[in-house]
Motif scaffolding. Structure first.
Motif, mmCIF file in Angstrom:
data_model
loop_
_atom_site.group_PDB
_atom_site.id
_atom_site.type_symbol
_atom_site.label_atom_id
_atom_site.label_comp_id
_atom_site.label_asym_id
_atom_site.label_seq_id
_atom_site.Cartn_x
_atom_site.Cartn_y
_atom_site.Cartn_z
ATOM 1 N N ALA A 90 0.827 -1.204 0.000
ATOM 2 C CA ALA A 90 0.000 0.000 0.000
ATOM 3 C C ALA A 90 0.863 1.257 0.000
ATOM 4 O O ALA A 90 0.570 2.223 -0.723
ATOM 5 C CB ALA A 90 -0.943 -0.006 1.202
ATOM 6 N N ALA A 91 1.933 1.281 0.784
ATOM 7 C CA ALA A 91 2.801 2.464 0.847
ATOM 8 C C ALA A 91 3.476 2.704 -0.500
ATOM 9 O O ALA A 91 3.606 3.850 -0.941
ATOM 10 C CB ALA A 91 3.848 2.287 1.942
ATOM 11 N N GLN A 92 3.886 1.645 -1.177
ATOM 12 C CA GLN A 92 4.502 1.789 -2.490
ATOM 13 C C GLN A 92 3.516 2.365 -3.495
ATOM 14 O O GLN A 92 3.859 3.222 -4.303
ATOM 15 C CB GLN A 92 5.005 0.435 -2.994
ATOM 16 N N LYS A 93 2.271 1.903 -3.415
ATOM 17 C CA LYS A 93 1.251 2.408 -4.333
ATOM 18 C C LYS A 93 0.993 3.895 -4.090
ATOM 19 O O LYS A 93 0.848 4.667 -5.042
ATOM 20 C CB LYS A 93 -0.046 1.626 -4.167
ATOM 21 N N THR A 97 1.553 6.907 -6.748
ATOM 22 C CA THR A 97 0.468 7.821 -7.113
ATOM 23 C C THR A 97 0.914 9.267 -6.988
ATOM 24 O O THR A 97 0.622 10.089 -7.867
ATOM 25 C CB THR A 97 -0.761 7.552 -6.220
ATOM 26 N N VAL A 98 1.614 9.602 -5.916
ATOM 27 C CA VAL A 98 2.103 10.971 -5.732
ATOM 28 C C VAL A 98 3.044 11.351 -6.875
ATOM 29 O O VAL A 98 2.950 12.449 -7.446
ATOM 30 C CB VAL A 98 2.808 11.115 -4.363
ATOM 31 N N GLU A 99 3.929 10.441 -7.240
ATOM 32 C CA GLU A 99 4.871 10.713 -8.326
ATOM 33 C C GLU A 99 4.143 10.918 -9.655
ATOM 34 O O GLU A 99 4.456 11.843 -10.420
ATOM 35 C CB GLU A 99 5.855 9.543 -8.431
ATOM 36 N N LEU A 100 3.155 10.079 -9.921
ATOM 37 C CA LEU A 100 2.401 10.213 -11.163
ATOM 38 C C LEU A 100 1.573 11.492 -11.189
ATOM 39 O O LEU A 100 1.409 12.107 -12.254
ATOM 40 C CB LEU A 100 1.499 8.994 -11.374
#
Length: 130
Positions: A90-93, A97-100
């Motif tokens: 979940a943390a990786q996702k 998302t923030v990067e995208l």
């Protein structure tokens, strides 16, 4: 004189109490074939020495301070954690998302430009056919 005889008796008792050398020499070929058995010509052959006797011989050897080279190599420990996969990633996702989302304005501009170029190419193709 008496000290030497006591020492020789103690040595004799120690040597014959744990006759490791004779046992190891006797079962050397059998112990080197594996722990449980081995494949020979497509057939499984169990060891000629039982697991109980093998374990006792191993224990006696280790207690005598000698090494036991006949154990198989240990496998690497598993590092897989318990729990649900979605909890772990979940943390990786969220980071992805923030990067995208930071790239989103550029991505939209590129999309609009590609769409406009496609439209212009289609109009040019129609105009050239007429």
């Amino acid at each position: 004189m008496a000290g030497k005889s006591v020492e020789s008796v103690a040595k004799a008792v120690r040597v014959y109490q744990y006759p490791l050398r004779e046992k190891l020499a006797k079962y050397k070929d059998e112990l080197s074939k594996g722990v449980w058995g081995y494949w020979e010509l497509g057939a499984w052959k169990p060891l000629a020495i039982s697991a109980r006797r093998r374990a006792r011989l191993r224990k006696e050897t280790l207690l005598a301070g000698e090494d036991w080279p006949y154990d198989p190599a240990r496998k690497e420990m598993k590092t897989k954690r318990k729990g649900h996969k979605h909890d772990r990633i979940a943390a990786q996702k969220r980071a992805n998302t923030v990067e995208l989302m930071q790239k989103m304005p550029q991505m939209l501009a590129d999309y609009r430009r590609r769409k406009w170029e496609k439209k212009m190419n289609e109009e040019d193709a129609k105009a050239s056919k007429k």
